[in-house]
Design an enzyme around this catalytic site. Structure first.
Site, PDB file in Angstrom:
ATOM      1  N   SER A   1      52.203  45.769  39.241  1.00 11.89           N
ATOM      2  CA  SER A   1      51.044  44.119  39.307  1.00 11.89           C
ATOM      3  C   SER A   1      50.269  44.705  39.920  1.00 11.89           C
ATOM      4  O   SER A   1      49.958  44.788  41.125  1.00 11.89           O
ATOM      5  CB  SER A   1      51.807  43.296  40.017  1.00 11.89           C
TER       6      SER A   1
ATOM      7  N   GLU B   1      47.038  43.803  45.121  1.00 11.27           N
ATOM      8  CA  GLU B   1      47.577  44.789  46.013  1.00 11.27           C
ATOM      9  C   GLU B   1      47.915  45.989  46.237  1.00 11.27           C
ATOM     10  O   GLU B   1      48.085  46.514  46.866  1.00 11.27           O
ATOM     11  CB  GLU B   1      49.084  44.145  45.075  1.00 11.27           C
TER      12      GLU B   1
ATOM     13  N   ARG C   1      54.354  39.428  50.176  1.00 11.75           N
ATOM     14  CA  ARG C   1      53.435  41.162  49.706  1.00 11.75           C
ATOM     15  C   ARG C   1      52.561  41.320  51.172  1.00 11.75           C
ATOM     16  O   ARG C   1      51.880  41.895  51.632  1.00 11.75           O
ATOM     17  CB  ARG C   1      52.863  41.004  48.421  1.00 11.75           C
TER      18      ARG C   1
END
Length: 373
Positions: free
Chosen positions: A259, A365, A170
């Site tokens: 998420s 995130e 990520r």
């Protein structure tokens, strides 16, 4: 801000983000071509104004006060296939503003394999290399060949190859210039503005090997099996629907950034300490925190497991205005009337609760604009 045909627009950022919160920018402009995008960014930078580039808005949480600068809304389009030879694979170049799931649907229809497990992810194609978007055993780092960018420092178009992007879980060098050591104070936009992304896909009607257990179960195949692309896509979409991860205006469980926290990657000794703390808290009969493949000497574990075992179950915070999804503990959701402050308060509660319970600090995130945890 109208040179090259770009359109001045009046938006609340709540209208442009999947979380559906955020006040207005001081100024906004919508661009539909690469030249307009470059000109809008250059003009904003020359004026010394803060810059926010908005694609699909699926990875942004914007302050209730809005943004004190120019928001450039990217609506560029185009999918080109300069090379579709069976020997060399299929080269597909996608404009940054293309809707990502439309790109995946096109790949499945054309029998281009390699991104089918990324079905249903909201947002634009240009955002995918920034945080190395991934799901169900695939990530875009596996297929990205190069990214064309506007370099705001060097004031030129550059081509960055996969090695230049330093992909990790990520993360990429593009994201580093928003949140990492290369980021200037207050940055919300990377040094490199994505113009287009070139993927190298495989000409086959079969998916890449299925690497996610729940997906294999849904398809009724063994891990590592390959299935028709359309079946793989539908199975992924069903998995995402089950978790409230396919956008639906009528379902507040989908009013989220997906998420909210990444899965922690811990040094092996810290994971061992986590196992000890979990056993002390939950009892020796509870299975230890999950382990996923990671770099040597580290262990990736599950943020969802930590959140749930710290006492924040599905639906925590209901009826709202902000709550964890009733389908998936990793999603922080707007129940219809939430403000950014409500979502930040919930994120802090969850992060701090996990840290207190297990000694692990979760990392958000989405990019926070005018906000901090």
């Amino acid at each position: 801000m109208t040179d090259g045909g770009a359109s001045p627009t009046a938006y609340s950022l709540a209208e442009l983000t999947t979380m559906r919160v955020g006040g207005p920018p001081r100024r906004s402009v919508t661009v539909t071509s690469e030249s307009e995008l470059i000109e809008a960014v250059r003009t904003t930078d020359e004026a010394g104004e803060p810059l926010l580039v908005v694609g699909g808005g699926s990875n942004l949480l914007v302050a209730d006060d809005g943004f004190p600068g120019t928001a450039v809304v990217v609506r560029t389009s185009g999918i080109e296939v300069p090379d579709a030879s069976a020997c060399g694979g299929v080269t597909v170049t996608v404009a940054a503003g293309e809707v990502w799931d439309d790109v995946v649907a096109r790949a499945v229809e054309e029998a281009w394999s390699g991104i089918e497990a990324l079905s249903g992810i909201p947002g634009s194609a240009g955002a995918t290399p920034v945080q190395n978007v991934g799901a169900y055993g695939q990530e875009v780092a596996q297929t990205i060949a190069q990214v064309r960018v506007w370099d705001r420092v060097e004031q030129r178009v550059r081509t960055m190859f996969a090695a230049d992007l330093r992909f990790s879980y990520r993360h990429s060098v593009l994201k580093d210039s928003i949140v990492g050591p290369d980021a200037p104070a207050g940055a919300v936009t990377p040094r490199h503005i994505v113009l287009s992304v070139t993927f190298s896909l495989r000409p086959t009607e079969l998916s890449q090997p299925v690497r996610y257990a729940a997906l294999a179960d849904g398809l009724e195949v063994e891990l590592g099996a390959r299935v028709p692309l359309a079946e793989a896509r539908e199975a992924v979409l069903q998995q995402r629907r089950n978790r409230g991860m396919v956008l639906d205006p009528a379902d507040h469980d989908t009013w989220s950034c997906g998420s909210f926290f990444t899965n922690p990657i811990l040094p092996a000794h810290e994971y061992a300490e986590l196992v000890t703390r979990a056993a002390e808290r939950l009892g020796p009969d509870v299975p230890p925190p999950p382990q996923y493949p990671s770099a040597e000497g580290t262990v990736k574990t599950s943020a969802a497991w930590l959140i749930d075992r710290a006492g924040f179950g599905k639906g925590h915070g209901l009826p709202g205005p902000a709550a964890l999804s009733s389908k998936h503990t990793l999603a922080l959701t707007n129940r219809g009337s939430a403000r950014a402050a409500d979502l930040v308060a919930l994120a802090r509660e969850v992060r701090d609760g996990v840290r207190e319970a297990f000694g692990v600090t979760l990392v958000n995130e989405p990019v926070l604009v005018g906000l901090s945890l």
